[in-house]
Design a protein around this motif. Sequence first.
Motif, mmCIF file in Angstrom:
data_model
loop_
_atom_site.group_PDB
_atom_site.id
_atom_site.type_symbol
_atom_site.label_atom_id
_atom_site.label_comp_id
_atom_site.label_asym_id
_atom_site.label_seq_id
_atom_site.Cartn_x
_atom_site.Cartn_y
_atom_site.Cartn_z
ATOM 1 N N LEU A 188 0.820 -1.218 0.000
ATOM 2 C CA LEU A 188 0.000 0.000 0.000
ATOM 3 C C LEU A 188 0.854 1.270 0.000
ATOM 4 C CD1 LEU A 188 -2.620 -1.068 2.713
ATOM 5 C CD2 LEU A 188 -2.819 -1.274 0.235
ATOM 6 N N ASP A 189 2.158 1.118 -0.251
ATOM 7 C CA ASP A 189 3.067 2.261 -0.139
ATOM 8 C C ASP A 189 2.740 3.388 -1.109
ATOM 9 O OD1 ASP A 189 4.302 0.948 1.857
ATOM 10 O OD2 ASP A 189 6.206 0.585 0.826
ATOM 11 N N ASP A 190 2.119 3.071 -2.237
ATOM 12 C CA ASP A 190 1.824 4.108 -3.235
ATOM 13 C C ASP A 190 0.514 4.840 -2.956
ATOM 14 O OD1 ASP A 190 4.133 3.569 -4.604
ATOM 15 O OD2 ASP A 190 3.194 2.065 -5.905
ATOM 16 N N ARG A 191 -0.242 4.375 -1.985
ATOM 17 C CA ARG A 191 -1.526 5.012 -1.690
ATOM 18 C C ARG A 191 -1.342 6.203 -0.766
ATOM 19 N NH1 ARG A 191 -6.280 0.656 -0.855
ATOM 20 N NH2 ARG A 191 -7.384 2.635 -0.659
ATOM 21 N N THR A 192 -2.253 7.163 -0.882
ATOM 22 C CA THR A 192 -2.209 8.338 -0.016
ATOM 23 C C THR A 192 -3.438 8.330 0.886
ATOM 24 O OG1 THR A 192 -3.354 9.692 -1.663
ATOM 25 C CG2 THR A 192 -0.934 9.755 -1.677
ATOM 26 N N ILE A 193 -3.264 8.907 2.062
ATOM 27 C CA ILE A 193 -4.377 9.025 2.997
ATOM 28 C C ILE A 193 -4.380 10.438 3.568
ATOM 29 C CG2 ILE A 193 -4.490 6.594 3.659
ATOM 30 C CD1 ILE A 193 -2.815 7.249 6.108
ATOM 31 N N GLU A 194 -5.527 10.844 4.055
ATOM 32 C CA GLU A 194 -5.665 12.167 4.666
ATOM 33 C C GLU A 194 -5.693 12.000 6.183
ATOM 34 O OE1 GLU A 194 -9.318 14.721 4.453
ATOM 35 O OE2 GLU A 194 -8.052 15.816 3.005
#
Length: 464
Positions: A188-194
């Motif tokens: 999941l390293d390429d995913r972004t979260i807020e």
Amino acid sequence: MENLTPREVVAELDKYIIGQKNAKRAVAIALRTRWRRLRLPDDLRDEVVPKNIIMIGSTGVGKTEIARRLAKLADAPFVKVEASKFTEVGYVGRDVESIIRDLTEQSVGLVKTEQMADVQEKAAAAAEERVLDALLPRRRSDAGLSYREPTDSAYDAPRDSSGQPAEPVETESATREKFRKMLRDGKLDDRTIELEIKEKAVPMGIISNMGMEDLESSLKDMMGNMFPEKSRRRTLKIPEAMKVLTQEEASRMVDMEKVNREAVRRVEQSGIVFLDEIDKIAGRESGGAGPDVSREGVQRDLLPIIEGSTVNTKHGMVRTDHILFIAAGAFHVSKPSDLIPELQGRFPIRVELDNLTKDDFVRILTEPRNALTKQYVALLGTEGLDVEFTTDAVEEIASMAATVNEKTENIGARRLYTILEKLTEELSFHAPDAVQKNITINAGYVQGQLKDITKDVDLSRYIL
């Protein structure tokens, strides 16, 4: 490493500092004396005063490095200050008590870092839970039951007209564990979260006058506590989010009252203050006029700190009775006997450092773990260059350093920095585009790059 024997301390210092045997022995004994004092009965322990040291030697011979490495070996709070920056009470400038406040701040940072490291595993686990919460946001159904948003194929189950699952899907905990495994495997390293990051509001600068830094710091702390923490939303990639959240969680887990108590204890029992340029305040009075007017006053202000007094800091009252003071100066113009007698008496150990010779420069370039030639080889290696310094090149560099030091101002080993930087300037500039990857720096290369500068004394004053 605080229980190192004097012989072991000298051996550790030898890994980074060439020569200066007498100075190394003096600081090693002072460190061991502190270790011995802590093992005495309480009634006798307080009677043993620190064996403060005055190092006498030209610039660049290793005075500061010896003190800095000693503090690192002992895991002790350490601060380096220039005596010439302080002024007598009543003049504009820093007051001497700020030395102890700076040392205490450094100690607080040291202890907090250690305690954050102790809870790093728990903090990382808490950060992981927060990342999973951000990856799997909740939503409420009309019936008041909790479901997850369809953020992954695990949720691509058939739904009826009301939006509810038409058939059973995997449980929330099972999905969470699936995401946890993906997170730990780096999928999941390429995913972004807020995320919502809490930040403490700190007032802008209040006072701009020189010498008022301590008052400004206290006012900022006082006013900062009056403002609530602000939350700011940030969008981060998951690896960065894990780092930010781990630090935030670790800070939250640390008990700052406990940190402050331990920090004050360390300052009092193992703090080291390096007073550089002590010779600059050792001159005799000049009739009450000019820049010398506060020299003796600074010495008299330093005296209570070194003898033992109590300094009020924002982390508590700090006693200075057992802080180790290491003073240093070139003493070209003045001499230690020009210090006021009371101050001289508080520095019972005097040690003179030797000026560095060509042979010392050769050893400095090759032997220490952080030798300059090793640093340049490693730095240029990041560009794909394989650089080698031959033995005759090292000899030539050392010879040039000794010659320039003799003809111009003697700045000791610092001359090697300027010579090597000038020597590798062309190589460093073209390194990213270099076709030739194997570079041998020999005596001829050194002479070709520096011969004009070393021959011209006036030019070498400005460049080397």
